[in-house]
Design a protein around this motif. Sequence first.
Motif, PDB file in Angstrom:
ATOM      1  N   MET A   1       0.851  -1.192   0.000  1.00  0.00           N
ATOM      2  CA  MET A   1       0.000   0.000   0.000  1.00  0.00           C
ATOM      3  C   MET A   1       0.888   1.244   0.000  1.00  0.00           C
ATOM      4  O   MET A   1       1.938   1.271   0.639  1.00  0.00           O
ATOM      5  N   LYS A   2       0.441   2.274  -0.728  1.00  0.00           N
ATOM      6  CA  LYS A   2       1.206   3.506  -0.813  1.00  0.00           C
ATOM      7  C   LYS A   2       0.269   4.700  -0.683  1.00  0.00           C
ATOM      8  O   LYS A   2      -0.752   4.780  -1.368  1.00  0.00           O
ATOM      9  N   GLY A  29       4.456  -0.083   8.199  1.00  0.00           N
ATOM     10  CA  GLY A  29       4.976  -0.647   6.963  1.00  0.00           C
ATOM     11  C   GLY A  29       4.326  -0.108   5.709  1.00  0.00           C
ATOM     12  O   GLY A  29       4.415  -0.718   4.635  1.00  0.00           O
ATOM     13  N   VAL A  30       3.665   1.058   5.810  1.00  0.00           N
ATOM     14  CA  VAL A  30       3.000   1.666   4.662  1.00  0.00           C
ATOM     15  C   VAL A  30       3.877   2.790   4.110  1.00  0.00           C
ATOM     16  O   VAL A  30       4.259   3.707   4.855  1.00  0.00           O
ATOM     17  N   SER A  31       4.200   2.723   2.845  1.00  0.00           N
ATOM     18  CA  SER A  31       4.998   3.765   2.213  1.00  0.00           C
ATOM     19  C   SER A  31       4.214   5.069   2.173  1.00  0.00           C
ATOM     20  O   SER A  31       3.066   5.109   1.731  1.00  0.00           O
ATOM     21  N   CYS A  32       4.829   6.125   2.661  1.00  0.00           N
ATOM     22  CA  CYS A  32       4.132   7.416   2.764  1.00  0.00           C
ATOM     23  C   CYS A  32       5.035   8.540   2.264  1.00  0.00           C
ATOM     24  O   CYS A  32       6.154   8.717   2.763  1.00  0.00           O
ATOM     25  N   ASP A  33       4.562   9.281   1.279  1.00  0.00           N
ATOM     26  CA  ASP A  33       5.278  10.450   0.776  1.00  0.00           C
ATOM     27  C   ASP A  33       4.613  11.719   1.292  1.00  0.00           C
ATOM     28  O   ASP A  33       3.380  11.790   1.380  1.00  0.00           O
ATOM     29  N   LEU A  53       2.246  13.486 -10.315  1.00  0.00           N
ATOM     30  CA  LEU A  53       2.261  12.557  -9.188  1.00  0.00           C
ATOM     31  C   LEU A  53       2.213  11.107  -9.671  1.00  0.00           C
ATOM     32  O   LEU A  53       1.528  10.797 -10.656  1.00  0.00           O
ATOM     33  N   PRO A  54       2.893  10.198  -8.962  1.00  0.00           N
ATOM     34  CA  PRO A  54       2.715   8.776  -9.245  1.00  0.00           C
ATOM     35  C   PRO A  54       1.366   8.318  -8.685  1.00  0.00           C
ATOM     36  O   PRO A  54       0.637   9.094  -8.047  1.00  0.00           O
ATOM     37  N   LEU A  55       1.029   7.072  -8.892  1.00  0.00           N
ATOM     38  CA  LEU A  55      -0.218   6.535  -8.371  1.00  0.00           C
ATOM     39  C   LEU A  55      -0.092   6.261  -6.879  1.00  0.00           C
ATOM     40  O   LEU A  55       0.956   5.821  -6.399  1.00  0.00           O
ATOM     41  N   TYR A  56      -1.172   6.543  -6.143  1.00  0.00           N
ATOM     42  CA  TYR A  56      -1.245   6.243  -4.716  1.00  0.00           C
ATOM     43  C   TYR A  56      -2.584   5.561  -4.435  1.00  0.00           C
ATOM     44  O   TYR A  56      -3.581   5.814  -5.118  1.00  0.00           O
ATOM     45  N   ASP A  57      -2.578   4.725  -3.409  1.00  0.00           N
ATOM     46  CA  ASP A  57      -3.844   4.111  -2.997  1.00  0.00           C
ATOM     47  C   ASP A  57      -4.763   5.154  -2.374  1.00  0.00           C
ATOM     48  O   ASP A  57      -5.970   5.145  -2.602  1.00  0.00           O
ATOM     49  N   LEU A  72      -7.347  16.189  -9.056  1.00  0.00           N
ATOM     50  CA  LEU A  72      -6.821  14.884  -8.677  1.00  0.00           C
ATOM     51  C   LEU A  72      -7.926  13.830  -8.675  1.00  0.00           C
ATOM     52  O   LEU A  72      -7.722  12.694  -9.128  1.00  0.00           O
ATOM     53  N   GLU A  73      -9.098  14.216  -8.190  1.00  0.00           N
ATOM     54  CA  GLU A  73     -10.222  13.279  -8.190  1.00  0.00           C
ATOM     55  C   GLU A  73     -10.644  12.926  -9.613  1.00  0.00           C
ATOM     56  O   GLU A  73     -11.014  11.783  -9.897  1.00  0.00           O
ATOM     57  N   LYS A  74     -10.579  13.902 -10.506  1.00  0.00           N
ATOM     58  CA  LYS A  74     -10.897  13.627 -11.908  1.00  0.00           C
ATOM     59  C   LYS A  74      -9.960  12.579 -12.501  1.00  0.00           C
ATOM     60  O   LYS A  74     -10.337  11.806 -13.381  1.00  0.00           O
ATOM     61  N   LEU A  75      -8.740  12.562 -11.982  1.00  0.00           N
ATOM     62  CA  LEU A  75      -7.744  11.610 -12.462  1.00  0.00           C
ATOM     63  C   LEU A  75      -7.840  10.256 -11.753  1.00  0.00           C
ATOM     64  O   LEU A  75      -7.063   9.354 -12.048  1.00  0.00           O
ATOM     65  N   GLY A  76      -8.766  10.158 -10.802  1.00  0.00           N
ATOM     66  CA  GLY A  76      -8.993   8.876 -10.152  1.00  0.00           C
ATOM     67  C   GLY A  76      -8.377   8.702  -8.784  1.00  0.00           C
ATOM     68  O   GLY A  76      -8.487   7.624  -8.188  1.00  0.00           O
ATOM     69  N   TYR A  77      -7.721   9.727  -8.259  1.00  0.00           N
ATOM     70  CA  TYR A  77      -7.134   9.623  -6.927  1.00  0.00           C
ATOM     71  C   TYR A  77      -8.237   9.640  -5.862  1.00  0.00           C
ATOM     72  O   TYR A  77      -9.216  10.385  -5.974  1.00  0.00           O
ATOM     73  N   LYS A  78      -8.051   8.836  -4.819  1.00  0.00           N
ATOM     74  CA  LYS A  78      -8.986   8.806  -3.699  1.00  0.00           C
ATOM     75  C   LYS A  78      -8.464   9.736  -2.612  1.00  0.00           C
ATOM     76  O   LYS A  78      -7.400   9.496  -2.035  1.00  0.00           O
ATOM     77  N   LEU A  79      -9.238  10.782  -2.335  1.00  0.00           N
ATOM     78  CA  LEU A  79      -8.811  11.782  -1.365  1.00  0.00           C
ATOM     79  C   LEU A  79      -9.565  11.625  -0.043  1.00  0.00           C
ATOM     80  O   LEU A  79     -10.759  11.356  -0.021  1.00  0.00           O
TER      81      LEU A  79
END
Length: 287
Positions: A1-2, A29-33, A53-57, A72-79
């Motif tokens: 998960m990222k 253990g979750v990758s976080c930027d 931005l790269p893809l994030y969960d 970002l939401e238009k691009l499919g990111y979950k905020l």
Amino acid sequence: MKVCLITNIDTDHSYSKIQSLYRSFECRGVSCDVIINDGTLVEITTDGIKTRLPLYDYVIYLDKDIYTAKMLEKLGYKLINNSDFIELCDNKLYTLIECADIVKCVPSSASPLVYHELREENDIFLDKVEKDYGYPLIMKKTYGSLGEGVFLVKNRAELDSLYEKHCKEPLLFEPYIEGGNESIRVLVLDHKILGAISRISIEDEYRSNFGKTSSAPYRLGKKLEKIVSKLIDKFDIIYAGLDFLKVGNDYFLLEINSNAFYDEFSRVKKIDVAHLFADMVISKGAN
């Protein structure tokens, strides 16, 4: 998960929150930027909306920039939180409009829009505010954070002066509530009430949540719990701090904070909100 934390370029006031969330994800253990919204994350091009931005969960959105959030939401990111909820909370008057059928709100009047210069007709609105609310009264910028943009108006001269200075911004006016120096902060996480604290100004201050305050755990009675539960259901609240003005046995909604700070709440209630927040995001990713 990222996941990533997107924060405003002014990180001074939110540094503790960023650090605690980052550590909470990393220790699980979750990758976080951590990414600063410097205005270059997304753009509208002739080929549509693009992002660097790269893809994030999940994107934990710690900013109020609605436009970047919506792109970002238009691009499919979950905020978390989503742009619609951030927009609702960021506009104090919009919040009151949407909540007035659920909870008592302090009587409020929105000022008419001023595009050029003030006219004599604008005095009609100020006359009504003066007549309805008396002095002192409160003038607020519709958009504002951390108690800024809230003014105590003591007489007509101050009303005229402040209005002339700020009339081209969205404003609302309210009566000053005597004895209203105690505010209740209710924290909601994953559609559940985490708890509440009471905050009382210990300075000569008309804003109960501004400056130095005395904080203590607060037990929600059935009355306030029912109100908050209705707001959670209405807005599908994932995370927020709901602020109420306590006057006697009544609760008046002040505002809903989509990006609420929680250091004070964690200290007073002895609840590690950052850890619980990370656990919630991880559980959503697993579903």
